[in-house]
Structures are given as C-alpha cells and as structure tokens.
Motif scaffolding. Structure first.
Motif, PDB file in Angstrom:
ATOM      1  N   SER A  88      63.816  61.577 -77.093  1.00 46.71           N
ATOM      2  CA  SER A  88      64.924  60.942 -76.898  1.00 46.71           C
ATOM      3  C   SER A  88      66.261  61.403 -76.547  1.00 46.71           C
ATOM      4  CB  SER A  88      65.289  60.318 -77.900  1.00 46.71           C
ATOM      5  OG  SER A  88      66.314  61.297 -79.095  1.00 46.71           O
ATOM      6  N   GLY A  89      67.011  60.494 -76.430  1.00 46.16           N
ATOM      7  CA  GLY A  89      68.838  61.166 -74.930  1.00 46.16           C
ATOM      8  C   GLY A  89      68.160  61.575 -74.593  1.00 46.16           C
ATOM      9  N   PRO A  90      69.151  62.692 -74.330  1.00 45.32           N
ATOM     10  CA  PRO A  90      69.397  63.576 -73.279  1.00 45.32           C
ATOM     11  C   PRO A  90      67.382  64.189 -72.396  1.00 45.32           C
ATOM     12  CG  PRO A  90      69.502  65.088 -75.492  1.00 45.32           C
ATOM     13  CD  PRO A  90      68.633  63.732 -75.199  1.00 45.32           C
ATOM     14  N   GLY A  91      66.686  63.975 -73.218  1.00 46.89           N
ATOM     15  CA  GLY A  91      65.028  64.615 -73.429  1.00 46.89           C
ATOM     16  C   GLY A  91      64.617  63.817 -72.200  1.00 46.89           C
ATOM     17  N   ALA A  92      64.837  61.997 -72.460  1.00 47.25           N
ATOM     18  CA  ALA A  92      64.274  61.065 -71.054  1.00 47.25           C
ATOM     19  C   ALA A  92      65.370  61.092 -70.458  1.00 47.25           C
ATOM     20  CB  ALA A  92      64.762  59.450 -72.283  1.00 47.25           C
ATOM     21  N   THR A  93      66.963  61.402 -70.846  1.00 50.18           N
ATOM     22  CA  THR A  93      67.026  61.011 -69.240  1.00 50.18           C
ATOM     23  C   THR A  93      67.022  61.938 -68.095  1.00 50.18           C
ATOM     24  OG1 THR A  93      69.042  62.250 -70.605  1.00 50.18           O
ATOM     25  CG2 THR A  93      69.490  59.641 -70.297  1.00 50.18           C
ATOM     26  N   ASN A  94      66.255  63.524 -68.466  1.00 51.56           N
ATOM     27  CA  ASN A  94      66.556  64.867 -67.652  1.00 51.56           C
ATOM     28  C   ASN A  94      65.103  64.336 -67.171  1.00 51.56           C
ATOM     29  OD1 ASN A  94      68.398  66.213 -68.873  1.00 51.56           O
ATOM     30  ND2 ASN A  94      67.237  67.496 -69.817  1.00 51.56           N
ATOM     31  N   LEU A  95      64.380  63.292 -67.374  1.00 51.65           N
ATOM     32  CA  LEU A  95      63.055  63.026 -66.614  1.00 51.65           C
ATOM     33  C   LEU A  95      63.301  61.894 -65.449  1.00 51.65           C
ATOM     34  CD1 LEU A  95      61.311  61.718 -69.548  1.00 51.65           C
ATOM     35  CD2 LEU A  95      60.598  64.111 -68.065  1.00 51.65           C
ATOM     36  N   ILE A  96      64.475  61.142 -65.391  1.00 58.89           N
ATOM     37  CA  ILE A  96      64.946  60.260 -64.566  1.00 58.89           C
ATOM     38  C   ILE A  96      64.454  60.495 -62.834  1.00 58.89           C
ATOM     39  CG2 ILE A  96      66.160  58.743 -64.088  1.00 58.89           C
ATOM     40  CD1 ILE A  96      66.245  58.107 -66.922  1.00 58.89           C
ATOM     41  N   THR A  97      64.781  61.952 -62.574  1.00 60.02           N
ATOM     42  CA  THR A  97      64.484  62.042 -61.219  1.00 60.02           C
ATOM     43  C   THR A  97      63.184  61.588 -60.803  1.00 60.02           C
ATOM     44  OG1 THR A  97      66.739  63.102 -61.478  1.00 60.02           O
ATOM     45  CG2 THR A  97      64.919  63.645 -59.603  1.00 60.02           C
ATOM     46  N   GLY A  98      62.504  62.808 -61.758  1.00 58.21           N
ATOM     47  CA  GLY A  98      61.105  62.433 -61.683  1.00 58.21           C
ATOM     48  C   GLY A  98      59.914  61.024 -61.456  1.00 58.21           C
ATOM     49  N   ILE A  99      60.618  60.317 -63.019  1.00 59.15           N
ATOM     50  CA  ILE A  99      60.072  59.169 -62.489  1.00 59.15           C
ATOM     51  C   ILE A  99      60.553  57.937 -61.715  1.00 59.15           C
ATOM     52  CG2 ILE A  99      60.174  56.788 -63.700  1.00 59.15           C
ATOM     53  CD1 ILE A  99      60.470  58.298 -66.448  1.00 59.15           C
ATOM     54  N   THR A 100      61.420  58.369 -61.162  1.00 60.71           N
ATOM     55  CA  THR A 100      61.793  57.627 -59.989  1.00 60.71           C
ATOM     56  C   THR A 100      60.899  58.526 -58.704  1.00 60.71           C
ATOM     57  OG1 THR A 100      64.425  57.421 -60.981  1.00 60.71           O
ATOM     58  CG2 THR A 100      63.912  56.770 -58.390  1.00 60.71           C
ATOM     59  N   ASP A 101      61.066  59.504 -58.346  1.00 68.33           N
ATOM     60  CA  ASP A 101      59.651  60.103 -57.592  1.00 68.33           C
ATOM     61  C   ASP A 101      58.694  59.934 -57.744  1.00 68.33           C
ATOM     62  OD1 ASP A 101      60.344  63.096 -55.943  1.00 68.33           O
ATOM     63  OD2 ASP A 101      58.270  62.501 -56.533  1.00 68.33           O
ATOM     64  N   ALA A 102      57.825  59.693 -58.655  1.00 68.50           N
ATOM     65  CA  ALA A 102      56.817  59.237 -58.581  1.00 68.50           C
ATOM     66  C   ALA A 102      56.840  57.158 -58.090  1.00 68.50           C
ATOM     67  CB  ALA A 102      56.072  58.994 -60.208  1.00 68.50           C
ATOM     68  N   MET A 103      57.545  56.789 -58.869  1.00 65.83           N
ATOM     69  CA  MET A 103      58.062  55.527 -58.365  1.00 65.83           C
ATOM     70  C   MET A 103      57.904  55.268 -57.156  1.00 65.83           C
ATOM     71  SD  MET A 103      57.773  52.426 -59.527  1.00 65.83           S
ATOM     72  CE  MET A 103      58.417  50.742 -59.187  1.00 65.83           C
ATOM     73  N   MET A 104      58.642  55.761 -56.417  1.00 72.23           N
ATOM     74  CA  MET A 104      58.945  56.021 -55.009  1.00 72.23           C
ATOM     75  C   MET A 104      57.721  56.084 -53.473  1.00 72.23           C
ATOM     76  SD  MET A 104      61.270  55.105 -54.111  1.00 72.23           S
ATOM     77  CE  MET A 104      62.837  56.145 -52.964  1.00 72.23           C
ATOM     78  N   ASP A 105      56.898  58.021 -54.690  1.00 71.63           N
ATOM     79  CA  ASP A 105      55.670  57.868 -53.862  1.00 71.63           C
ATOM     80  C   ASP A 105      54.609  57.173 -54.613  1.00 71.63           C
ATOM     81  OD1 ASP A 105      57.602  59.067 -52.309  1.00 71.63           O
ATOM     82  OD2 ASP A 105      56.823  61.321 -52.676  1.00 71.63           O
ATOM     83  N   SER A 106      54.633  56.389 -55.514  1.00 71.50           N
ATOM     84  CA  SER A 106      53.377  55.715 -55.824  1.00 71.50           C
ATOM     85  C   SER A 106      52.143  57.134 -57.001  1.00 71.50           C
ATOM     86  CB  SER A 106      52.646  54.965 -55.049  1.00 71.50           C
ATOM     87  OG  SER A 106      53.345  54.326 -54.202  1.00 71.50           O
ATOM     88  N   LEU A 107      52.887  57.749 -57.526  1.00 75.94           N
ATOM     89  CA  LEU A 107      52.132  58.379 -58.430  1.00 75.94           C
ATOM     90  C   LEU A 107      51.853  58.038 -60.060  1.00 75.94           C
ATOM     91  CD1 LEU A 107      53.652  62.140 -57.401  1.00 75.94           C
ATOM     92  CD2 LEU A 107      51.424  60.913 -56.653  1.00 75.94           C
ATOM     93  N   PRO A 108      50.896  58.198 -60.739  1.00 83.11           N
ATOM     94  CA  PRO A 108      50.317  57.643 -61.427  1.00 83.11           C
ATOM     95  C   PRO A 108      50.734  59.021 -63.035  1.00 83.11           C
ATOM     96  CG  PRO A 108      48.646  59.316 -60.122  1.00 83.11           C
ATOM     97  CD  PRO A 108      49.306  58.709 -59.343  1.00 83.11           C
ATOM     98  N   ILE A 109      51.744  57.833 -63.019  1.00 82.08           N
ATOM     99  CA  ILE A 109      52.449  58.998 -64.734  1.00 82.08           C
ATOM    100  C   ILE A 109      52.399  58.638 -66.118  1.00 82.08           C
ATOM    101  CG2 ILE A 109      54.472  59.891 -65.271  1.00 82.08           C
ATOM    102  CD1 ILE A 109      53.102  61.558 -63.286  1.00 82.08           C
TER     103      ILE A 109
END
Lengths: 573, 172
Positions: A88-109
């Motif tokens: 939770s918390g910082p663990g999740a927020t540390n993922l934000i860049t990668g989640i956004t990246d996957a959203m932009m480049d349409s990667l299944p995650i």
C-alpha cells in the motif's frame, strides 16, 4: 469469540486466506512470472507465496518502479499480461510512472496493490494512499476488493480487461483484511462485462470503402503502428503491402511490425523519422493507418499532416479514430482481422510505379546520415555496430531520448516483439528494468538494453536482480555525460543555454557494475568498440558497457516543434 | 454548442469519479451533471449538459464515454424530441407586501413557495432550463439570497416525430 468460532471451523473444514485465493487465481490465469516487492499491507500475500508451491517465479526488484517496468518489458515481448505486486501507500505510488507508461503504450499489466484494512480506509492510516483515486485516470480499469467472495471474479475480469481489446493496465487494490481473511467459501468467478465488448471484426462496408479508395488512389501509403504487433498481424501486413505494392512507414512503437529491409519499407515516420517516410505522408493521397494513434510526435503540426490524403484508420479502440486526424474511412477492428478482410476482397492491384519510383529516389537522395569521428565514438555508428554484431536479432530495450531515437533509426528491426521502448510517456529509467522482464519472457534471446547515462541512473539498482536471477542482459550505456535530448533542444532552440543538462559528476559505471558483482566494461575509442561489444555479447552473464560517445551530437533529421511533417531540418543529400 | 448527453452506467463505486475525471482530463466543459437510479436495479442514468466546440470534439466525448467500462450506453439526445427538466430552489428576501408580489409573479411558472421565514421565502421551480432561468432573472431584483439547481435530467419522449421541431441546442 470470533477466533474461537474460526478454530472450531478449522477443525472441520479447510480454511484458506484471501491471499491463498489470490495465488490460486494467478495459477489459473497461467501466470509464470510475478514482479513485486513486499510490505506491510501485502504480508498475507507474501506469506501465501512462501507457503505455496505455485509454478511461478517471483522477481524481487529493488524499487517498485523496477517491478512495473520489468512487467512492461515482459508483456511487450511475450504478449502476456505482466503481473506486479506492491504494498500500500508508497509501494503503490512508486508504481505510478510505470502504470502510466503502460497505459500510454497499451501494455497488458495486472497490478495487485495492498491496501490498509477496510476498517481504517479513509482515516489517513499508516501507508494509506488513495490508490483508486490516483490510478483511475492511468488505468484501463481498477478495482478495490471489498468482499473476499468477489476476489476470484475480479481477478478474472482484470486479466480479461488487461489483455483484450486495446491492452492496458488494470489495478486491483486489496485491503489487508481481505487478503488475511480466512474462509472456506466456494467461489463463483463467472463474470459479465456488458459495458466492455471490444469489436474485433471489421464492418464489411468499411472494408469495401477502403478497397474502393485504394483502387482509386495513385499515391497510397500504409502507416503501421503498434496495433499491428499486438494483433500478431505482421505477416498479414506484409502480404497486404506486397499484394497491392503499398509502401509502409512505421511509427516508433510499430517498428518491427514490418521488416525494415523490405523494399516497401520507408522506415520510421515522425519527429526523427526518415525524410522518405515523412514526405510520403505529406504527399500521399490515401493514408491507411493500421493500429497507430496519430501521436503528436508522429504528426508534427496537424495542419500540414497528410494534407492531400483521404484517411482510413483501422483501430481496435474507436476513440482513437478521429481523435487527432479527421478520418473518412473508420474501421473499428483488430488489425489482423481487418487485414484478413482486406486480403479477401477481389480487388486487383493497380500499377503505381511512378509513386514507388518517387519514394525510391527520396530514399536514395536523402538517407539517414551522421558525421563520424573516429577518434571518439559516434553514437549512430555505435548503434550500427550493436545491430551488426547481434545480427539484428536482439531484443532491444531503451529509455527515452537521443539514444532511443538512434536505436530506432539504426537498429533495423526485421521482426515484431523485439523492440521495447517507452514511446508515449517517454520514461527515463524504463530500459534497464524492462530488459529484465524481456529476458525473463524470452530466456533464449539476446536482450540488449541501450540506455543513456541519465536514465540508467534512475533504475540501476535493478543490477541486483540480473545478478540474482543470472539474467544475461547486456546494458549498453550511451554515455555522453549529459541529458542528450535536453542538451540538443537547448542547443537548437535555447541558444545553447545548457541549463542543468550536462552532468558534472557521473559514477564510474564499471566500478558500479562491479560492486553488484556484474561485469563492467568501458570503451572510449571507435577502434575498440567491435572487440568490446563482441566480448560483452559472448559473455555468459550480465554486462554493463560504458560507451563514451561524443557529447555534442544531435539527432537528425528532425521536425522542429510546431513545424509540419514536410519541414524537416538536418536533412542531407 | 450546447449538447445534452445521457449515459446509462453500472452503479459501481467510483463510477461518477471515473466519468467526471475523464471529462476533466480531456478538457470537456460540463455545465451540469445529474445522476440517479434508473428503472433497472444496479443501473444509473446520468445526464450531462456540455458546452462543446465542434462535432469532432462531440464525437470524442461520446467515444470516450463509451470507452469507460462501466458505461453501457451513451446518447446525444440534443436533436431528439425529449423531455428535459431541472429543479431550482431559490431563496429571496421579502416580507409583507413583497411576498404577495412575488407570489403573483411565480404563478405563471407553476412554481411554488415551499418555505417562509420572517424575512425570506423559498421558491421551488421545475421545468426546462430556459424557464428556470427566466424565473431566476425575474426574481433577481428582489435579492436572491441562495440558489441551488439540480442540473438537467432528460430522456426521449415516448414518441419520436419524423421531424423534430424542438431546437434543444438553443433552448435547453
């Protein structure tokens, strides 16, 4: 009292935790690799992983960003969803860049985040973050589990949503009380998503319209994006292009979807694309976009984008059609299904040798060029060496910036799923962890991570992972002691005011690698490059090669910001 | 141009946030939004009034709404025969003589006084937005102390004429 009841139950029936239910669902989803990092709110999940003999491998990153980028690399290479667990918390927020990246480049995650217990959600509890609120705009969908009975269904839905239609990231937020809850319930994981019905098959009417337009066109062009690769449509694209003798330009993320050495290939289009590809877009009278999204780095100034063309757009995501470029022929479909339908029509090829000849002469007259300085290492030349020494067959990952553009220009991809780059979001620090995921997904392939000295310093802590998992990733640092693309723009558009773009201090990358137990090499002169690269590629294990390249080098040709696709600068005969 | 868009959505937690967040992120300008239960359990109905530049943007709006996994159906009903209503509560200052005057003025609007205090009264009016607006501007000189509106809610009339004469885009 409650505990007593549970004890009584335990003696009669087998109780499992919510975390065990999660692990079982992952096994059912045929997950073979999990990228994650433990923490308080996911302790029950990590305990379940410890106790389980599920047939998947857990890869412990050294920063959650490393986990998510590795999952992206894995997904990009295998086509299967990348799975991530973070607390939770910082663990999740540390993922934000990668989640956004996957959203932009349409990667299944599929991301599983721990969450504080339901009873304290909303009280600003220790390590609580509003993961649902934060990830809503950067995911294809997200869930917070409020009832353990729903967990198997949610996981099934999450994998379905992430990997079908236009792929994308899905987050499942699991409060700690859910993952630790004991239950012997029988679960029902059937799901219905009436609001999510991606359309795979093209409308025959639009296919006819497209073929009619094609038969009337004297200067047609295919623009092939990542949608071709996601749909496994590369072969169909080649067949279609060959049948009707259609030149093909690729987007950055579409590289490899059409073989670069093919006579119909014009190479990459866009800001640092080839002159030929961009002029073909400018002059074509029919533009057939297959699975690209007309991103601004591709189109340049929209006013000058394909001004003479009728636009046909094949995309599985209807919202992409007409978003940036108005489209006469919309085809909402999977790229492969659409190409099959196009190939099944009875239309005959038309002779368009004048158009082909024109493009061929552009190719000859305005090839990619660079100034070579043999005393040092020219980065473009370095890319050609990497390409040749790996026989053009490696999986290449990059960050964002100059090295990314040079890799895109000079590593001529022949096949799909070998190019792993952060296109839409342009994330520094993506390339190296992505290479970890790529290597795990394709253990028999050579994986080369071409990174900048800036980007590598954002995620090099993952060197522990390549060491630990014995992953023979080859990291090639295109080291210009600068944030090269920032420096280039400051040179070109800010009168050489190099504000904070030149590194005065960099680590000794060889010693750095050494401290992780990873082999480090350095090369400073062109004449040494082939030997060092050969040695690195042949070495049975991870290697970091610090390649010192000329700092004052710019990526050309280029469409300057605000300019049209026909106004490239740095074009040479 | 002003458009009325309705959306049928699954009533899951966060659905309103998903939709308004998307509209905000993609720079759509919402004038009003109303949400409530529909005839089917678990399904809600949303009505948006939006100010949109052109048809391309409008198409994007409906596509982006449709793309949301919780959204089942999106309709732009601006050019259809529709019933559209909103409700406004208007508190105006006034006592004695003034009250009778206000009472007389609101009668043609079929509005009603629903609360009275020593120095104010609250009027409830329901109707198409232009009617509500008309009453509000009539009441302005009396000093509006408080005003709240529900936003428009709307759906198609039971029967659609072959030619729609209502020009909702201009009058809603």
């Amino acid at each position: 009292m409650k505990v007593q009841v549970k004890h009584e139950l335990e003696s009669t029936k087998e109780l499992v935790t919510g975390a065990d239910v999660l692990i079982n669902a992952l096994v059912e989803a045929e997950v073979d690799t999990i990228f994650g990092y433990p923490g308080g709110a996911v302790l029950p999940i990590y305990d379940a992983i410890y106790r389980s003999n599920a047939p998947f491998e857990h890869v412990l990153s050294r920063h959650e960003q490393g986990s998510i980028h590795a999952a992206e690399g894995y997904a990009r290479v295998t086509g299967k969803p990348g799975v991530v667990i973070a607390t939770s918390g910082p663990g999740a927020t540390n993922l934000i860049t990668g989640i956004t990246d996957a959203m932009m480049d349409s990667l299944p995650i599929v991301v599983f985040t721990g969450q504080v217990a339901n009873s304290v959600i909303g009280t600003d509890a220790f390590q609580e973050a509003d993961v649902m609120g934060i990830t809503t705009p950067i995911t294809k969908y997200n869930y917070q589990v409020t009832n353990l009975l729903e967990l198997p269904r949610i996981i099934k839905e999450a994998f379905h949503i992430a990997s079908t239609g236009r792929p994308g990231p899905v987050v499942v937020d699991i409060p700690k009380n859910i993952s630790s809850e004991l239950s012997d319930a029988v679960y029902d994981d059937h799901f219905a998503l009436p609001g999510y019905q991606p359309n795979k098959n093209p409308n025959p009417l639009q296919i006819t319209k497209l073929m009619d337009a094609l038969s009337k066109s004297s200067r047609p062009l295919i623009l092939a994006g990542a949608g071709v690769i996601f749909a496994n449509a590369s072969e169909k694209l080649i067949a279609f292009a060959e049948k009707f003798q259609l030149p093909v330009a690729n987007t950055l993320l579409g590289l490899g979807g059409f073989p670069r050495s093919h006579e119909l290939s014009l190479g990459m289009a866009g800001m640092h694309g080839s002159y030929t590809a961009n002029m073909a877009i400018y002059e074509c009278d029919l533009l057939i976009n297959i699975g690209a999204r007309f991103d601004d780095r591709l189109t340049g100034n929209l006013q000058h984008f394909a001004p003479l063309a009728k636009v046909a757009h094949i995309d599985i995501d209807p919202a992409e059609i007409g978003k940036n470029v108005s489209t006469e022929i919309p085809v909402v479909a999977d790229a492969k299904e659409a190409l099959i339908a196009l190939l099944a029509t009875s239309n005959e090829p038309v002779d368009r040798s004048a158009w082909r000849d024109q493009l061929t002469s552009y190719k000859k007259q305005y090839p990619l060029w660079y100034d070579r300085s043999e005393a040092f290492i020219s980065p473009q030349w370095l890319m050609e060496q990497i390409h040749d020494l790996s026989k053009g067959e490696a999986i290449v990952t990059t960050d964002v910036g100059q090295h990314q553009m040079w890799a895109a220009q000079y590593y001529a991809f022949e096949k799909p799923n070998r190019w792993v780059t952060s296109g839409g979001l342009g994330t520094m620090g993506f390339g190296f962890p992505a290479a970890i995921g790529a290597q795990l997904g394709a253990p028999d392939d050579i994986v080369i991570s071409i990174v900048g000295d800036g980007g590598f310093q954002m995620t090099f802590q993952e060197l522990s992972v390549v060491k630990e998992k014995k992953l023979p990733v080859k990291v090639i640092i295109v080291n210009n002691q600068a944030l090269g693309m920032v420096r280039q723009w400051q040179e070109s558009f800010y009168e050489k005011r190099y504000s904070e773009s030149l590194f005065m201090e960099n680590p000794d990358f060889v010693k750095l690698a050494d401290s992780y137990g990873v082999r480090g090499m350095r090369v400073e002169k062109e004449k040494d490059v082939p030997k060092v690269l050969q040695e690195a590629l042949a070495f049975d294990g991870p290697v970091v090669v610090d390649c010192r390249v000329v700092q004052q080098t710019s990526v050309y040709p280029m469409i300057a910001p605000g300019k049209g696709i026909h106004e490239m600068i740095g074009v040479r005969k | 141009m002003r458009r009325i868009i309705t959306a049928t959505v699954q009533n899951r937690s966060g659905v309103l946030n998903r939709i308004t967040g998307m509209l905000y992120r993609r720079q759509f300008n919402i004038e009003s939004i109303s949400v409530g239960a529909s005839e089917t359990e678990g399904i809600s109905k949303m009505t948006f009034v939006v100010e949109i530049e052109d048809h391309q943007k409008l198409e994007q709006l409906t596509k982006q709404l449709n793309k949301q996994i919780d959204v089942l159906k999106v309709s732009d009903i601006t050019e259809k025969a529709i019933v559209a209503r909103e409700l406004a509560l208007i508190k105006v200052g006034g006592s004695g003589q003034l009250r009778a005057e206000i009472q007389g003025m609101i009668t043609p609007f079929r509005a009603s006084v629903i609360d009275v205090s020593r120095d104010s009264l609250t009027i409830q009016v329901t109707g198409r937005p232009d009617k509500v607006e008309a009453l509000i501007s009539l009441l302005k000189p009396y000093g509006i102390k408080e005003l709240t509106k529900t936003g428009v809610t709307a759906f198609l009339r039971g029967q659609q004429p072959t030619q729609v004469t209502e020009l909702n885009a201009f009058t809603i």
